[in-house]
Design a protein around this motif. Structure first.
Motif, PDB file in Angstrom:
ATOM      1  N   THR A  99      -1.978  -0.611  -7.100  1.00  0.00           N
ATOM      2  CA  THR A  99      -1.056  -1.385  -7.183  1.00  0.00           C
ATOM      3  C   THR A  99      -0.305  -1.650  -5.923  1.00  0.00           C
ATOM      4  O   THR A  99       0.041  -2.674  -5.166  1.00  0.00           O
ATOM      5  CB  THR A  99      -0.261  -1.824  -7.990  1.00  0.00           C
ATOM      6  N   ALA A 100       0.105  -0.788  -4.943  1.00  0.00           N
ATOM      7  CA  ALA A 100       0.925  -0.167  -4.509  1.00  0.00           C
ATOM      8  C   ALA A 100      -0.151  -0.902  -2.880  1.00  0.00           C
ATOM      9  O   ALA A 100       0.747  -1.156  -1.908  1.00  0.00           O
ATOM     10  CB  ALA A 100       1.469   0.820  -4.079  1.00  0.00           C
ATOM     11  N   ILE A 101      -1.164  -0.103  -2.961  1.00  0.00           N
ATOM     12  CA  ILE A 101      -1.928  -0.758  -1.511  1.00  0.00           C
ATOM     13  C   ILE A 101      -2.092  -2.093  -1.334  1.00  0.00           C
ATOM     14  O   ILE A 101      -1.682  -3.120  -0.612  1.00  0.00           O
ATOM     15  CB  ILE A 101      -3.267   0.570  -1.578  1.00  0.00           C
ATOM     16  N   MET A 102      -2.877  -3.166  -2.623  1.00  0.00           N
ATOM     17  CA  MET A 102      -3.660  -4.110  -3.108  1.00  0.00           C
ATOM     18  C   MET A 102      -2.256  -5.156  -3.035  1.00  0.00           C
ATOM     19  O   MET A 102      -2.789  -6.363  -2.529  1.00  0.00           O
ATOM     20  CB  MET A 102      -4.546  -4.266  -4.099  1.00  0.00           C
ATOM     21  N   ILE A 103      -1.449  -4.321  -3.888  1.00  0.00           N
ATOM     22  CA  ILE A 103      -0.201  -5.792  -4.143  1.00  0.00           C
ATOM     23  C   ILE A 103       0.402  -6.488  -3.301  1.00  0.00           C
ATOM     24  O   ILE A 103       1.296  -7.006  -2.795  1.00  0.00           O
ATOM     25  CB  ILE A 103       0.212  -6.032  -5.489  1.00  0.00           C
ATOM     26  N   LEU A 104       1.633  -4.294  -3.439  1.00  0.00           N
ATOM     27  CA  LEU A 104       3.179  -4.589  -2.640  1.00  0.00           C
ATOM     28  C   LEU A 104       2.828  -4.643  -0.725  1.00  0.00           C
ATOM     29  O   LEU A 104       4.355  -4.735  -1.190  1.00  0.00           O
ATOM     30  CB  LEU A 104       3.587  -3.492  -3.330  1.00  0.00           C
ATOM     31  N   PHE A 105       2.110  -3.346  -0.440  1.00  0.00           N
ATOM     32  CA  PHE A 105       2.051  -4.036   0.315  1.00  0.00           C
ATOM     33  C   PHE A 105       1.872  -5.100   1.449  1.00  0.00           C
ATOM     34  O   PHE A 105       2.381  -5.663   1.931  1.00  0.00           O
ATOM     35  CB  PHE A 105       0.979  -2.832   1.580  1.00  0.00           C
ATOM     36  N   PRO A 106       0.518  -5.546   0.674  1.00  0.00           N
ATOM     37  CA  PRO A 106       0.529  -7.274   1.089  1.00  0.00           C
ATOM     38  C   PRO A 106       1.783  -8.272   1.152  1.00  0.00           C
ATOM     39  O   PRO A 106       2.583  -8.859   1.368  1.00  0.00           O
ATOM     40  CB  PRO A 106      -0.548  -7.760  -0.249  1.00  0.00           C
ATOM     41  N   LEU A 107       2.015  -8.275  -0.427  1.00  0.00           N
ATOM     42  CA  LEU A 107       4.073  -8.725  -0.120  1.00  0.00           C
ATOM     43  C   LEU A 107       4.558  -8.855   0.315  1.00  0.00           C
ATOM     44  O   LEU A 107       5.399  -9.918   1.444  1.00  0.00           O
ATOM     45  CB  LEU A 107       4.512  -8.284  -1.843  1.00  0.00           C
ATOM     46  N   PHE A 108       5.070  -7.478   1.006  1.00  0.00           N
ATOM     47  CA  PHE A 108       5.826  -6.845   1.934  1.00  0.00           C
ATOM     48  C   PHE A 108       6.002  -7.700   3.653  1.00  0.00           C
ATOM     49  O   PHE A 108       6.577  -8.029   4.074  1.00  0.00           O
ATOM     50  CB  PHE A 108       6.116  -5.661   1.878  1.00  0.00           C
TER      51      PHE A 108
END
Length: 386
Positions: free
Chosen positions: A286-295
């Motif tokens: 989730t951190a790599i594939m969702i949260l980083f792209p969101l930021f």
């Protein structure tokens, strides 16, 4: 003799189910996705599959069957789920009775409430209580916009789940499982509870949104209540998000076996995914594939207001859920024509691992040569027409 003939006629459809023009295919052995909810298969999902595999009888007389108009209109009702994803920002921004300025104190959405009609300073409120509590070193953003954003996703998801249940039960028309072995079997209530409580899903996403919002880590315009939904920027956010997610997704697969094992492999236990598997993965994934792209998206598409951010968040989270569905939707033929992500497209990725790394758009797979059409496996692993 008559009884024997009737028995033969009743047995015939069962014997001919895999015969005729359908090609032979090798049955895929069951995997974890078949029982991902750790539950018995007593739900109506099972009964729907049984109906699909049951012998086909002569159609009802026209007087007892649905009219052709009804058969056409009912599936199209599902299209309403898309604007309903934006219901909350539209309600709070476009109506007089429920307008945010009539519901919330000015200090919650303006800087100290001063000259609240002066759009030049309407950039979101300062959280006086939070700032005082933390010593006032860095003013904290008032959580009104954050709360509304999370609520927008929840409201959109509520309507999505209602629609999906009706669609799954074939109350809006016949459904087709993506894969030939049928939809994964599960108890709806248990799977729903598991879906909403995933630590690597909504809980982690909510924590990210809270930290970045309250601690003023987003561009200033994201806190502004000025204007309405900027639809062009919503589209820009979705495209940017999916591009960065495509890159990170591809890296998880090819960077190093350890990276894949720790991050994305837990999500790939679902080779025949269902809608409720969308956020069932690991925290690193989730951190790599969702949260980083969101930021990254927030700092690339910088000139969004709070309503645009809400619309983007709800559209993204709910669309990402829909592409994990075990059955197809009526809008998917049109979506595929324009390279928009569908459940069958994403099932290709879960089934073969090395294709279709995009989620909402297939454009980046087209460009990278990693796209594979579900049509390529029609009649083999996938049902025809999906």
């Amino acid at each position: 003799m008559a009884v024997a003939e009737m028995s033969v006629r009743e047995e015939t459809p069962r014997k001919r189910y895999n015969a005729g023009h359908l090609p032979e295919y090798k049955e895929t052995p069951p995997t974890d996705d078949e029982s991902s909810s750790s539950c018995s298969c007593s739900d109506s999902t099972t009964s729907r599959e049984e109906r699909t595999n049951a012998p086909q009888h002569d159609p009802l007389p026209s007087s007892l069957s649905q009219s052709s108009t009804t058969r056409l209109v009912l599936p199209l009702l599902g299209l309403a789920v898309w604007p309903l994803m934006l219901l909350l920002p539209l309600l709070l921004n476009q109506t007089s009775r429920y307008h945010y300025s009539a519901l919330f104190p000015r200090t919650w959405y303006t800087i100290h409430g001063r000259n609240w009609l002066d759009k030049s300073i309407e950039e979101g409120g300062i959280w006086e209580w939070g700032t005082t509590m933390y010593g006032g070193v860095t003013p904290l953003r008032h959580p009104l916009g954050l709360s509304l954003g999370i609520s927008a996703v929840a409201v959109g998801h509520f309507f999505l789940l209602i629609y999906f249940r009706l669609h799954q039960q074939e109350l809006l028309g016949k459904t087709t499982p993506v894969q030939r072995r049928g939809a994964a079997k599960y108890v709806y209530s248990t799977a729903l509870k598991n879906h909403l409580s995933q630590p690597g899903g909504f809980l982690l996403l909510g924590s990210y949104l809270t930290i970045t919002w309250v601690f003023d880590l987003l561009p200033p315009s994201y806190y502004s209540f000025e204007g309405g939904i900027q639809y062009a920027r919503v589209a820009q956010c979705l495209i940017c998000q999916d591009f960065v997610q495509f890159v990170m997704h591809r890296l998880e697969h090819v960077a190093h076996p350890t990276v894949y094992r720790v991050s994305h492999k837990p999500h790939h236990k679902f080779t025949n995914p269902k809608l409720f598997d969308a956020f069932d993965g690991s925290v690193p994934d989730t951190a790599i594939m969702i949260l980083f792209p969101l930021f990254a998206t927030a700092h690339v598409v910088r000139m969004c207001n709070v309503w645009t951010y809400m619309a983007f968040g709800s559209s993204y989270a709910n669309w990402l859920t829909l592409i994990h569905s075990e059955v197809t939707f009526p809008w998917e033929p049109l979506f595929r024509r324009f390279g928009l992500g569908t459940a069958a497209d994403h099932h290709v990725h879960h089934k073969y691992f090395k294709y279709n790394f995009g989620h909402l758009f297939m454009w980046f797979d087209w460009a990278a040569g990693t796209y594979r059409s579900p049509r390529d496996v029609w009649g083999k692993e996938f049902n025809e027409g999906v």
